[in-house]
Scaffold this motif. Structure first.
Motif, PDB file in Angstrom:
ATOM      1  N   MET A 179     -68.797   4.688 -48.714  1.00  9.78           N
ATOM      2  CA  MET A 179     -68.592   5.884 -47.897  1.00  9.78           C
ATOM      3  C   MET A 179     -67.648   5.481 -46.766  1.00  9.78           C
ATOM      4  O   MET A 179     -68.035   4.771 -45.844  1.00  9.78           O
ATOM      5  N   LEU A 180     -66.398   5.920 -46.853  1.00  9.67           N
ATOM      6  CA  LEU A 180     -65.362   5.544 -45.891  1.00  9.67           C
ATOM      7  C   LEU A 180     -65.192   6.646 -44.858  1.00  9.67           C
ATOM      8  O   LEU A 180     -64.879   7.788 -45.192  1.00  9.67           O
ATOM      9  N   ILE A 181     -65.392   6.294 -43.574  1.00 10.27           N
ATOM     10  CA  ILE A 181     -65.224   7.233 -42.471  1.00 10.27           C
ATOM     11  C   ILE A 181     -64.042   6.756 -41.636  1.00 10.27           C
ATOM     12  O   ILE A 181     -64.025   5.618 -41.168  1.00 10.27           O
ATOM     13  N   GLN A 182     -63.060   7.637 -41.442  1.00  9.47           N
ATOM     14  CA  GLN A 182     -61.807   7.214 -40.820  1.00  9.47           C
ATOM     15  C   GLN A 182     -61.310   8.286 -39.853  1.00  9.47           C
ATOM     16  O   GLN A 182     -61.669   9.453 -39.946  1.00  9.47           O
ATOM     17  N   SER A 183     -60.475   7.860 -38.921  1.00  9.91           N
ATOM     18  CA  SER A 183     -59.780   8.780 -38.020  1.00  9.91           C
ATOM     19  C   SER A 183     -58.465   9.197 -38.660  1.00  9.91           C
ATOM     20  O   SER A 183     -57.716   8.356 -39.166  1.00  9.91           O
ATOM     21  N   GLU A 234     -47.672  -1.592 -42.459  1.00 10.47           N
ATOM     22  CA  GLU A 234     -48.763  -2.251 -41.764  1.00 10.47           C
ATOM     23  C   GLU A 234     -49.145  -1.531 -40.479  1.00 10.47           C
ATOM     24  O   GLU A 234     -50.249  -1.654 -39.983  1.00 10.47           O
ATOM     25  N   GLU A 235     -48.241  -0.776 -39.917  1.00 10.32           N
ATOM     26  CA  GLU A 235     -48.491  -0.034 -38.691  1.00 10.32           C
ATOM     27  C   GLU A 235     -48.210   1.449 -38.933  1.00 10.32           C
ATOM     28  O   GLU A 235     -47.306   1.801 -39.709  1.00 10.32           O
ATOM     29  N   PRO A 236     -48.965   2.314 -38.247  1.00 12.08           N
ATOM     30  CA  PRO A 236     -50.082   2.003 -37.342  1.00 12.08           C
ATOM     31  C   PRO A 236     -51.395   1.907 -38.118  1.00 12.08           C
ATOM     32  O   PRO A 236     -51.473   2.319 -39.275  1.00 12.08           O
ATOM     33  N   THR A 237     -52.401   1.390 -37.467  1.00 11.47           N
ATOM     34  CA  THR A 237     -53.725   1.299 -38.063  1.00 11.47           C
ATOM     35  C   THR A 237     -54.635   2.364 -37.462  1.00 11.47           C
ATOM     36  O   THR A 237     -54.509   2.715 -36.293  1.00 11.47           O
ATOM     37  N   PHE A 238     -55.564   2.835 -38.268  1.00 12.17           N
ATOM     38  CA  PHE A 238     -56.478   3.890 -37.851  1.00 12.17           C
ATOM     39  C   PHE A 238     -57.907   3.367 -37.879  1.00 12.17           C
ATOM     40  O   PHE A 238     -58.248   2.495 -38.689  1.00 12.17           O
ATOM     41  N   ALA A 239     -58.706   3.928 -36.995  1.00 14.14           N
ATOM     42  CA  ALA A 239     -60.104   3.527 -36.929  1.00 14.14           C
ATOM     43  C   ALA A 239     -60.795   3.824 -38.258  1.00 14.14           C
ATOM     44  O   ALA A 239     -60.582   4.879 -38.858  1.00 14.14           O
ATOM     45  N   CYS A 240     -61.629   2.890 -38.710  1.00 12.40           N
ATOM     46  CA  CYS A 240     -62.268   3.033 -40.013  1.00 12.40           C
ATOM     47  C   CYS A 240     -63.574   2.257 -40.030  1.00 12.40           C
ATOM     48  O   CYS A 240     -63.635   1.117 -39.541  1.00 12.40           O
ATOM     49  N   ILE A 241     -64.614   2.868 -40.557  1.00  7.78           N
ATOM     50  CA  ILE A 241     -65.882   2.190 -40.820  1.00  7.78           C
ATOM     51  C   ILE A 241     -66.306   2.527 -42.239  1.00  7.78           C
ATOM     52  O   ILE A 241     -65.868   3.533 -42.810  1.00  7.78           O
ATOM     53  N   ILE A 242     -67.148   1.679 -42.812  1.00  4.44           N
ATOM     54  CA  ILE A 242     -67.523   1.837 -44.214  1.00  4.44           C
ATOM     55  C   ILE A 242     -69.012   1.556 -44.393  1.00  4.44           C
ATOM     56  O   ILE A 242     -69.567   0.675 -43.731  1.00  4.44           O
ATOM     57  N   ALA A 243     -69.632   2.322 -45.273  1.00  2.05           N
ATOM     58  CA  ALA A 243     -71.012   2.093 -45.684  1.00  2.05           C
ATOM     59  C   ALA A 243     -71.021   1.922 -47.200  1.00  2.05           C
ATOM     60  O   ALA A 243     -70.313   2.641 -47.920  1.00  2.05           O
ATOM     61  N   LYS A 244     -71.788   0.966 -47.693  1.00  2.00           N
ATOM     62  CA  LYS A 244     -71.869   0.685 -49.123  1.00  2.00           C
ATOM     63  C   LYS A 244     -73.314   0.832 -49.584  1.00  2.00           C
ATOM     64  O   LYS A 244     -74.217   0.229 -49.012  1.00  2.00           O
ATOM     65  N   PHE A 245     -73.496   1.613 -50.650  1.00  2.90           N
ATOM     66  CA  PHE A 245     -74.810   1.825 -51.242  1.00  2.90           C
ATOM     67  C   PHE A 245     -74.872   1.073 -52.573  1.00  2.90           C
ATOM     68  O   PHE A 245     -74.027   1.298 -53.452  1.00  2.90           O
ATOM     69  N   THR A 246     -75.852   0.199 -52.711  1.00  2.00           N
ATOM     70  CA  THR A 246     -76.050  -0.544 -53.949  1.00  2.00           C
ATOM     71  C   THR A 246     -77.037   0.220 -54.815  1.00  2.00           C
ATOM     72  O   THR A 246     -78.205   0.392 -54.444  1.00  2.00           O
ATOM     73  N   LEU A 247     -76.562   0.671 -55.969  1.00  2.00           N
ATOM     74  CA  LEU A 247     -77.358   1.500 -56.877  1.00  2.00           C
ATOM     75  C   LEU A 247     -77.653   0.710 -58.147  1.00  2.00           C
ATOM     76  O   LEU A 247     -76.730   0.294 -58.858  1.00  2.00           O
ATOM     77  N   GLN A 248     -78.916   0.504 -58.421  1.00  2.00           N
ATOM     78  CA  GLN A 248     -79.341  -0.213 -59.627  1.00  2.00           C
ATOM     79  C   GLN A 248     -79.852   0.792 -60.650  1.00  2.00           C
ATOM     80  O   GLN A 248     -80.725   1.602 -60.370  1.00  2.00           O
TER      81      GLN A 248
END
Length: 447
Positions: A179-183, A234-248
């Motif tokens: 789940m990628l959350i970005q500006s 390479e420029e510019p860079t944007f704010a980004c956070i990520i969540a990973k769900f492991t599904l078995q």
């Protein structure tokens, strides 16, 4: 008492000066009504919602994000995506909304109709396929303003997110869906994202990660930060956070629907080895029926999967089972050829007046069944119950004529060997298959 004529003018000027000072420093200290305080804070003449709080400074605005999962609805292998419903909560500090010591309230609640005049981060989900806000019966979002300038903004979303799956081990696989959350607009010079330090990912009380999905269990989740660009530069860079769900994936459904039926079909093909050589219609029907049934079963399985170019674990299983069933059909064809050859041997011996119940000793097979088409000559054969000596330095060969020829005996022997070899080979295949795909294959998760 004498008054200066300029005194009234000075008093009026002082009143106007104090009024301007109050407008500049905000509402006076003490208890203020919430409406008057909100009206002052959100006055468009003093608050510009078009720019971030720290836009004129050389520091970025720090946005803290928390995701509250309400449901994890579905995971699709054919579309390579998954669906979630969540509360997205964002926190940041805006000094322009500072109102310490102005009211006894711990926070001010901003109605959805007034949120448009407050600056909010330009958050978007980079791997989103589709999404929607909830507005029944009112828009499902809230905003709280705290005395120190802290702003808490939350919104309810339903999202379908892309998840690139690796199906080489299907259905014994474990998938990692991001789940990628970005500006979208502001670079890291103006806005940066951080996960909540204590509770970045929260599951709803009514949600059980182990049983939320019919075929998967959410065994782990991980949050991290990232930096990304919108193009190859390479420029510019944007704010980004990520969540990973492991599904078995839960294998129980596939054991019941795929593996057990396949094993039973393969075992059914082995019944042919216990049928008599003369039961030709039964053995042919059994072999063809098992081949067609397993082929139909495999086609049904493949119809529910995406068309990928690499080999999946389920492909190996279905093809191997089909090979075992087809080999059983070929085994019958081989023993049938041997049985027919034995029938010809018996017919040629009986046509020349030989006594079938006796064991006859003959010379080489080329001496008995000549290529010129001559009938078998009983004079060339001596009746004996013991092995005969060689003739002209050649070893004699024996043929049983008490209802069986050497070819028919060989056919029965092939059936007896197949009763052991086929189940043993299939058991060995199962051992290698499960060990390889459960423990031996590279278990590196997809990023």
């Amino acid at each position: 008492m004498n008054y200066s004529p300029c005194l009234p003018v000075m008093v009026v000027a002082l009143v106007f000066f104090l009024t301007d000072m109050v407008d500049c420093i905000g509402p006076s200290s003490g208890n203020q009504t919430r409406l008057s305080l909100l009206t002052y804070l959100l006055d468009t003449e003093r608050y510009d919602s078009r720019v971030p709080p720290e836009y004129e400074k050389n520091v970025p605005t720090k946005i803290t994000i928390r995701v509250h999962l309400l449901s994890f609805d579905s995971v699709s292998e054919t579309r390579m995506d998954y669906s979630v419903e969540l509360f997205l909560t964002q926190e940041w500090r805006d000094e322009r909304l500072h109102f310490a010591n102005q009211t006894d309230s711990k926070w001010l609640e901003v109605d959805s109709k007034m949120m448009n005049v407050v600056w909010v981060p330009d958050v978007y989900f980079r791997n989103e396929k589709s999404g929607s806000f909830h507005d029944v019966t009112v828009p499902n979002k809230f905003m709280h303003l705290y005395p120190g300038g802290r702003v808490v903004y939350s919104v309810r979303l339903s999202l379908t997110l892309n998840c690139r799956m690796k199906l080489a081990k299907y259905p014994l696989d474990t998938q990692v869906c991001p789940m990628l959350i970005q500006s979208y607009t502001y670079t890291t010079e103006n806005v940066v994202f951080f996960w909540h330090p204590t509770k970045p990912m929260v599951f709803d009380d009514e949600m059980t990660p182990q049983t939320e999905l019919p075929q998967f269990s959410i065994v782990a989740n991980k949050t991290d930060t990232c930096e990304t660009t919108k193009d190859s530069n390479e420029e510019p860079t944007f704010a980004c956070i990520i969540a990973k769900f492991t599904l078995q994936r839960d294998i129980r459904y596939y054991i019941i629907q795929i593996y057990v039926p396949s094993i039973l079909i393969v075992a059914l093909s082995w019944v042919s080895f216990w049928l008599d050589l003369e039961a030709i219609p039964a053995r042919v029907s059994l072999g063809v029926l098992t081949v067609l049934t397993l082929n139909t079963h495999g086609s049904t399985i493949q119809a529910a999967l995406p068309k990928v170019s690499y080999i999946k674990a389920i492909d190996v299983w279905v093809v191997s089972c089909l090979i075992f069933v087809f080999a059983a059909l070929l085994e019958f064809a081989y023993v049938n050829v041997l049985a027919r050859r034995g029938d010809k041997e018996l017919g040629m011996v009986q046509a020349n007046g030989c006594d079938p119940p006796k064991m006859l000793v003959r010379k080489r097979l080329t001496r008995i069944f000549s290529t010129s088409g001559k009938a078998y000559n009983c004079k060339d054969v001596e009746a004996s119950t013991t092995p005969a000596n060689g003739v002209n330095g050649e070893m004699n060969r024996h043929i049983m004529l008490d209802g069986n020829s050497s070819s028919r005996a060989r056919a029965r022997r092939v059936d007896k060997i197949s009763r052991v070899v086929f189940p043993s080979c299939f058991a060995f295949f199962n051992l290698v298959y499960w060990l390889f795909y459960v423990y031996g294959m590279d278990n590196k998760k997809n990023d």
